[in-house]
Design a protein around this motif. Structure first.
Motif, short mmCIF file in Angstrom:
data_model
loop_
_atom_site.label_atom_id
_atom_site.label_comp_id
_atom_site.label_asym_id
_atom_site.label_seq_id
_atom_site.Cartn_x
_atom_site.Cartn_y
_atom_site.Cartn_z
N LYS A 38 0.84 -1.21 0.00
CA LYS A 38 0.00 0.00 0.00
C LYS A 38 0.87 1.25 0.00
N THR A 39 1.87 1.28 0.85
CA THR A 39 2.73 2.46 0.97
C THR A 39 3.44 2.77 -0.35
N LYS A 40 3.99 1.73 -0.99
CA LYS A 40 4.72 1.94 -2.24
C LYS A 40 3.77 2.41 -3.35
N ARG A 41 2.57 1.83 -3.40
CA ARG A 41 1.62 2.22 -4.45
C ARG A 41 1.18 3.68 -4.27
N ILE A 42 0.85 4.05 -3.05
CA ILE A 42 0.41 5.42 -2.81
C ILE A 42 1.55 6.39 -3.12
N THR A 43 2.77 6.04 -2.71
CA THR A 43 3.92 6.90 -2.99
C THR A 43 4.12 7.08 -4.49
N THR A 44 4.00 5.99 -5.24
CA THR A 44 4.16 6.06 -6.70
C THR A 44 3.09 6.95 -7.32
N LEU A 45 1.84 6.76 -6.89
CA LEU A 45 0.73 7.50 -7.48
C LEU A 45 0.78 8.98 -7.12
N VAL A 46 1.10 9.27 -5.87
CA VAL A 46 1.24 10.67 -5.46
C VAL A 46 2.37 11.33 -6.24
N GLU B 26 -2.81 20.45 -15.61
CA GLU B 26 -3.96 19.56 -15.55
C GLU B 26 -3.67 18.50 -14.50
N ILE B 27 -4.48 18.44 -13.46
CA ILE B 27 -4.23 17.48 -12.38
C ILE B 27 -4.46 16.07 -12.91
N GLY B 28 -3.40 15.27 -12.93
CA GLY B 28 -3.50 13.92 -13.46
C GLY B 28 -2.20 13.17 -13.28
N MET B 29 -2.02 12.14 -14.11
CA MET B 29 -0.83 11.30 -14.02
C MET B 29 -0.28 11.03 -15.42
N ASP B 30 0.95 10.58 -15.48
CA ASP B 30 1.55 10.05 -16.70
C ASP B 30 0.66 8.91 -17.21
N SER B 31 0.53 8.81 -18.52
CA SER B 31 -0.41 7.85 -19.13
C SER B 31 -0.12 6.40 -18.73
N LYS B 32 1.16 6.04 -18.58
CA LYS B 32 1.50 4.67 -18.20
C LYS B 32 1.07 4.37 -16.77
N ILE B 33 1.30 5.32 -15.87
CA ILE B 33 0.88 5.15 -14.48
C ILE B 33 -0.64 5.13 -14.41
N MET C 185 -2.10 1.74 -15.35
CA MET C 185 -1.99 0.74 -14.29
C MET C 185 -2.95 1.04 -13.14
N HIS C 186 -3.12 2.33 -12.85
CA HIS C 186 -4.08 2.75 -11.81
C HIS C 186 -5.49 2.33 -12.21
N ASP C 187 -5.86 2.56 -13.46
CA ASP C 187 -7.20 2.19 -13.94
C ASP C 187 -7.38 0.67 -13.93
N LYS C 188 -6.32 -0.05 -14.27
CA LYS C 188 -6.41 -1.51 -14.27
C LYS C 188 -6.64 -2.03 -12.85
N LEU C 189 -5.96 -1.42 -11.88
CA LEU C 189 -6.15 -1.82 -10.48
C LEU C 189 -7.57 -1.50 -10.03
N HIS C 190 -8.09 -0.36 -10.46
CA HIS C 190 -9.46 0.04 -10.14
C HIS C 190 -10.45 -0.99 -10.68
N GLN C 191 -10.29 -1.40 -11.94
CA GLN C 191 -11.17 -2.39 -12.54
C GLN C 191 -11.05 -3.74 -11.83
N PHE C 192 -9.83 -4.11 -11.49
CA PHE C 192 -9.60 -5.36 -10.76
C PHE C 192 -10.36 -5.38 -9.44
N MET C 193 -10.35 -4.25 -8.72
CA MET C 193 -11.04 -4.19 -7.43
C MET C 193 -12.55 -4.32 -7.58
N PHE C 194 -13.10 -3.76 -8.64
CA PHE C 194 -14.53 -3.92 -8.85
C PHE C 194 -14.88 -5.37 -9.12
#
Length: 329
Positions: free
Chosen positions: A215-223, A233-240, A243-252
């Protein structure tokens, strides 16, 4: 100058050009005499912290209904984690941390009992519909302080309304929107592992490789990805982001729709529907402030406001009081 005025001037010096400063912003529907010590956004933060709806979050479901165990998240601990992540991002981007904190602390004030399942239930039975982000705004505008509302600034109100799926008017509001998702995906993983419905090894390997294996490493990476992306524009690099969206879909797929996690939802549905229709037929039994809403708007709006403000425990206790026979004493 007062302490407040000194803080306002300091904001102009240290915050970036995209930040929302108190000077030139922070307007209220009903003007008030300024505080000598706190800026308007600081006052909003304090009003939210001290309101009844904020305290009730400690007994509202995050993912698992009324979990037994001290370490499962509730809506309150989720809110605090969102606030921490959002403040870290805002501070790094030289945005207004006070505004960010106020929005984060108020973003889920309108969440129903029993989490998103409760939200879905109320949305299906209330003719006005029910969405927690809109209800959060109703809470601060019309329900808190016995109907007087908190009279928050326009920027905080906008950030609360837009925290789920809309672009906010301020960079700070958009920081909270992205921090909300970073927080809940990662702490829900931890809770799901604790509950035994998810194993760490099941997380997608490519997501783990890029974002981290804890959890700590993931939050650190995303932040870090949000901070690096900047304020244009508040957002992230497309590659990150991928992966963030894939994790979101996995959790659903793995957790949020998991039949084990949702096994009590039919009971919650029965409970909320029963309470709802009971009070539609007995509006005189609503607390006085909700009777006023029924007269000003209609009984469905009032009953939905009343039930959505309940904690899980209060809703269960009220159901038992009204519908479960008591032993004769």
């Amino acid at each position: 100058m007062t302490i407040r005025e000194q803080i306002e001037q300091l904001e102009l010096q240290i915050l970036c050009s995209d930040a929302c400063t108190n000077i030139g912003h922070a307007h209220r529907q009903f003007p008030e005499i300024p505080c000598a010590y706190r800026t308007e956004f600081q006052r909003d933060r304090d009003r939210i912290l001290h309101c009844n709806s904020f305290r009730r979050l400690k007994r509202k479901t995050q993912v698992f209904l009324s979990p037994i165990g001290d370490h499962y998240r509730t809506r309150l601990t989720h809110t605090l984690e969102v606030s921490q992540i959002a403040r870290t991002i805002s501070r790094a981007l030289q945005l207004n941390e006070d505004l960010t904190e106020a929005i984060a602390l108020g973003h889920d004030l309108g969440h129903s009992p029993f989490g998103h399942s409760g939200e879905s239930i109320l949305n299906s039975i209330c003719p006005h519909g029910y969405r927690h982000y809109e209800q959060s705004l109703r809470v601060v505008d019309y329900i808190e302080k016995e109907g007087a509302g908190l009279n928050l600034t326009d920027e905080v109100r906008d950030g609360i309304l837009c925290h789920t799926n809309r672009i906010a008017a301020t960079k700070e509001g958009n920081v909270v929107r992205i921090a909300d998702r970073i927080a809940y995906i990662n702490h829900d993983i931890e809770d799901a592992i604790r509950a035994g419905i998810l194993h760490k090894e099941e997380l997608p390997s490519d997501v783990v490789d890029m974002l981290g294996d804890s959890k700590t490493k993931r939050i650190t990476t995303l932040v870090g990805a949000v901070v690096t992306h900047g304020t244009s524009e508040i957002g992230m690099d497309s590659k990150i982001q991928k992966m963030h969206d894939k994790l979101h879909q996995f959790m659903f797929e793995k957790v949020y729709y998991n039949p084990v996690a949702k096994q009590e939802e039919n009971k919650a549905k029965l409970l909320l529907e029963t309470l709802y229709y009971y009070f539609i037929s007995h509006t005189s039994l609503l607390p006085v402030e909700y009777q006023k809403i029924a007269k000003r708007e209609d009984e469905h709006r009032a009953v939905c406001d009343y039930i959505s403000g309940m904690s899980d425990g209060f809703a269960v206790d009220l159901y038992q009081e009204l519908f479960i026979p008591k032993n004769w004493k």
